[in-house]
Write an enzyme that holds these catalytic residues in place. Structure first.
Site, PDB file in Angstrom:
ATOM      1  CG  ASP A  45      -0.329   0.086   2.522  1.00  0.00           C
ATOM      2  OD1 ASP A  45      -1.010   0.490   3.467  1.00  0.00           O
ATOM      3  OD2 ASP A  45       0.861  -0.251   2.647  1.00  0.00           O
ATOM      4  CG  HIS A  67       9.155  -6.622   1.285  1.00  0.00           C
ATOM      5  ND1 HIS A  67       9.717  -5.435   1.710  1.00  0.00           N
ATOM      6  CD2 HIS A  67       8.019  -6.284   0.620  1.00  0.00           C
ATOM      7  CE1 HIS A  67       8.957  -4.430   1.315  1.00  0.00           C
ATOM      8  NE2 HIS A  67       7.911  -4.914   0.658  1.00  0.00           N
TER       9      HIS A  67
END
Length: 263
Positions: A76, A198
């Protein structure tokens, strides 16, 4: 071009024409109207929403549908003031480079010798075919993941499916557990899917331990060497598709090491 949905909550929201055509049915879906309604109510209540309305679809405006070569998926938008600009991992010039992007830069420097920019604006990547898509396109100020359940994932999942179904030979970069779950939306016989930890420091440095590209070399089946443009080392092992066509000669590194991307 302004988005076609008449009652969209901000009149300055823009989306590029080819994406508008590809996604026109999604804009008319009930879930999308619910997103619009939610955002209108939040703004009416005085909530601050990021990114600014004109940048919500910035990834689409920056990389037309037929020009996408690489897809990088974020989660996001940044939720602190002045950071979100509608491109995942990217922040405007003058804003401190976020830790995840710092690690991406470090890995590129280690892997391909790319110079590390002094800013975090990835606009030039987007303009050269790197589609920097967040799964959620908005967030409330100072509330991470606050819009995770308002319906954006239905929309961005549809975006990924459209790319998978209507394009060929794209490279999908899936970093972290959240992004890797999107693998089921992608046809691996038509596209190259590269997975890694990540880049966030919270991943314990796993993103930096071994090159994403070298790690993928050891897992691809039916491989052959293909020479790359743009200077990503000299060769990368690429998966040969069932159609016997090679995957497009593009990975994230191709774009990052171009002179135009250096500060």
């Amino acid at each position: 071009m302004a988005i076609g949905t008449k009652n969209f909550f901000m009149t300055d929201v823009r989306i590029e024409a080819s994406w508008k055509e590809v996604l026109k049915d999604e804009f008319e879906q009930p879930y999308f109207q619910e997103i619009v309604s939610f955002l209108k109510k939040e703004k009416a209540a005085g909530k601050v929403i990021y990114p600014p309305g004109g940048l919500i679809f910035h990834a689409f405006d920056s990389t037309p549908f037929q020009e996408v070569k690489v897809v990088v998926l974020g989660q996001d938008p940044y939720h602190n003031p002045g950071e979100a600009m509608g491109l995942c991992f990217s922040v405007p010039k003058g804003v401190r480079v976020p830790p995840s992007l710092q690690n991406i830069y470090k890995e590129l420097s280690t892997d391909v010798g790319a110079s590390i920019p002094n800013h975090g604006d990835l606009t030039k990547w987007a303009q050269q075919g790197v589609f920097l898509l967040n799964a959620m396109l908005t967030v409330e100020k100072n509330r991470a993941a606050s819009h995770q359940k308002i319906g954006w994932q239905l929309f961005t999942d549809a975006v990924i499916r459209k790319l998978s179904e209507q394009r060929e030979h794209l490279v999908f970069m899936l970093w972290g557990g959240f992004a890797r779950k999107k693998k089921e939306l992608i046809d691996g016989s038509r596209h190259l899917i590269l997975e890694a930890a990540h880049p966030s420091p919270l991943a314990g440095g796993a993103f930096l331990e071994v090159s994403t590209f070298l790690r993928q070399m050891n897992t691809c089946r039916h491989t052959e060497q293909v020479q790359l443009i743009g200077g990503l080392s000299s060769y990368l092992t690429a998966k040969t598709l069932r159609t016997q066509s090679k995957v497009g000669l593009c990975t994230l590194g191709n774009f990052i090491v171009l002179p135009s991307l250096r500060p």
